[in-house]
Motif scaffolding. Sequence first.
Motif, PDB file in Angstrom:
ATOM      1  N   ILE A   1       2.519  -5.698   2.297  1.00 20.33           N
ATOM      2  CA  ILE A   1       1.364  -6.566   2.500  1.00 20.33           C
ATOM      3  C   ILE A   1       1.861  -8.005   2.508  1.00 20.33           C
ATOM      4  O   ILE A   1       2.467  -8.472   1.542  1.00 20.33           O
ATOM      5  CB  ILE A   1       0.305  -6.377   1.394  1.00 20.33           C
ATOM      6  CG1 ILE A   1      -0.228  -4.937   1.450  1.00 20.33           C
ATOM      7  CG2 ILE A   1      -0.830  -7.372   1.562  1.00 20.33           C
ATOM      8  CD1 ILE A   1      -1.250  -4.617   0.381  1.00 20.33           C
TER       9      ILE A   1
ATOM     10  N   PHE B   1      -4.293  -3.620  -2.605  1.00 21.28           N
ATOM     11  CA  PHE B   1      -2.943  -3.081  -2.710  1.00 21.28           C
ATOM     12  C   PHE B   1      -2.885  -2.022  -3.806  1.00 21.28           C
ATOM     13  O   PHE B   1      -3.734  -1.964  -4.690  1.00 21.28           O
ATOM     14  CB  PHE B   1      -1.916  -4.196  -2.964  1.00 21.28           C
ATOM     15  CG  PHE B   1      -1.968  -4.827  -4.341  1.00 21.28           C
ATOM     16  CD1 PHE B   1      -1.096  -4.412  -5.345  1.00 21.28           C
ATOM     17  CD2 PHE B   1      -2.865  -5.842  -4.630  1.00 21.28           C
ATOM     18  CE1 PHE B   1      -1.124  -4.994  -6.607  1.00 21.28           C
ATOM     19  CE2 PHE B   1      -2.897  -6.442  -5.885  1.00 21.28           C
ATOM     20  CZ  PHE B   1      -2.028  -6.012  -6.877  1.00 21.28           C
TER      21      PHE B   1
ATOM     22  N   LYS C   1       0.866  -1.165   0.000  1.00 20.85           N
ATOM     23  CA  LYS C   1       0.000   0.000   0.000  1.00 20.85           C
ATOM     24  C   LYS C   1       0.910   1.223   0.000  1.00 20.85           C
ATOM     25  O   LYS C   1       1.935   1.250   0.674  1.00 20.85           O
ATOM     26  CB  LYS C   1      -0.895   0.041   1.245  1.00 20.85           C
ATOM     27  CG  LYS C   1      -1.946  -1.035   1.299  1.00 20.85           C
ATOM     28  CD  LYS C   1      -3.122  -0.732   0.394  1.00 20.85           C
ATOM     29  CE  LYS C   1      -4.005   0.381   0.965  1.00 20.85           C
ATOM     30  NZ  LYS C   1      -5.189   0.642   0.118  1.00 20.85           N
TER      31      LYS C   1
END
Length: 397
Positions: free
Chosen positions: A189, A154, A68
């Motif tokens: 992530i 994402f 992100k």
Amino acid sequence: MALQIHHLGSDYELDLFSFEKSTNSILASCSNLPIDHEFRLRISMDFDEVVPNFKNINKSEEEAHIFKNQHFSQNRIIELRTTEREGDGKIGYFFSKNSLFDSDENRFKDDKFLTTAAFRACVALIKGEVCCKPRIPQFDDLIDHDISQFYEDFDVILVLSNLFTSSLKSFDFRKQYLSNIRNYGFNYISNSNQISDENSSSIIKRRFESLEKNADEIYRLKTKPISLSIQNDSYLTSLMIDLLSINSYHPLTKFHLLYQVIEVLIDLVLKKEIEVQVLNKLTEFSSYKLKTKLNEISSEAKRIDILINNYSTISPEVRDLMVLKIKDFVRIFDIEEDIEELDLEALIYKLRNGLVHNYRATYNDTLSISNNESDWKKLMDLFEILIVDVISSYKDK
């Protein structure tokens, strides 16, 4: 981990891949699914440019990671470079997720190398070769051309070329580089985390926007691995991979997670300082001076001071802003003490002592966490930048 779909109580791997040039799509299917079905992923690259480089789509030539990053726009491309590789140091590219699948905004059509790199990112996603655990959607709910069904939300994918990284000694991206890119807004992530609250400090935004670009509008982020002496510390790696993302919703929790970094590093500092200041000069010390020196460098407050000033580099901007912001919070616990002349290291130690030993005081103050969560969050976001900078710049003297 290969992508899977769930059908009638069982999970089936997408393990067969092919190209469909007429729709500019990668096709994926399950060899053992009871019914025939192909999942289509339409991409924004021109197949005529990339297919000649992929005689065997099942041969992995990339390593991919997703992030992100609230500052990463769709049309931006960032080239990742390392000081460890000769020449330009290039090891991979960051692409926005949307740019890979939006045919209306193809940044890659004029550059065969970029086109191939972006295509490798798409291949990594559809083959589940991204370093995180994918979701498993229901077969009946499967929608063509939507890769987000398989992944946590994402913004960015980093694709690393094995052609470049294979020449790097003991290369491990997650152990060596995550902390160095985190303060540019890249939140990793992993298998277990879903990031809902990114660092909102303007320092992160300014650092991200300070990246230089070349004539082709490609930005460059040049970094280096963290110190070899801390690369194998499992806590530091876990902190960057998922601990901060999972557990940073409460300021107290986030502070303790970050302060553990100080605990880890001041233990190393103590051993190094004993070697440098004591063992190498042992004959110069009387018993009394030896005891005094050991007491001095054993103090936690002193070791924090040595860590921040001698073993790492903190930018003046971060240092000055942290000193300015932290004082009001320290006053919650030290109402009667004059703290105006205290330096950053002493203030951090005082805040630590207050939160550990007198946390209840935060409920009796105008800066209580319950009533001023946003102010505490801003402080913890700033503290995170400081700690990540400490990890990134840490070096044995």
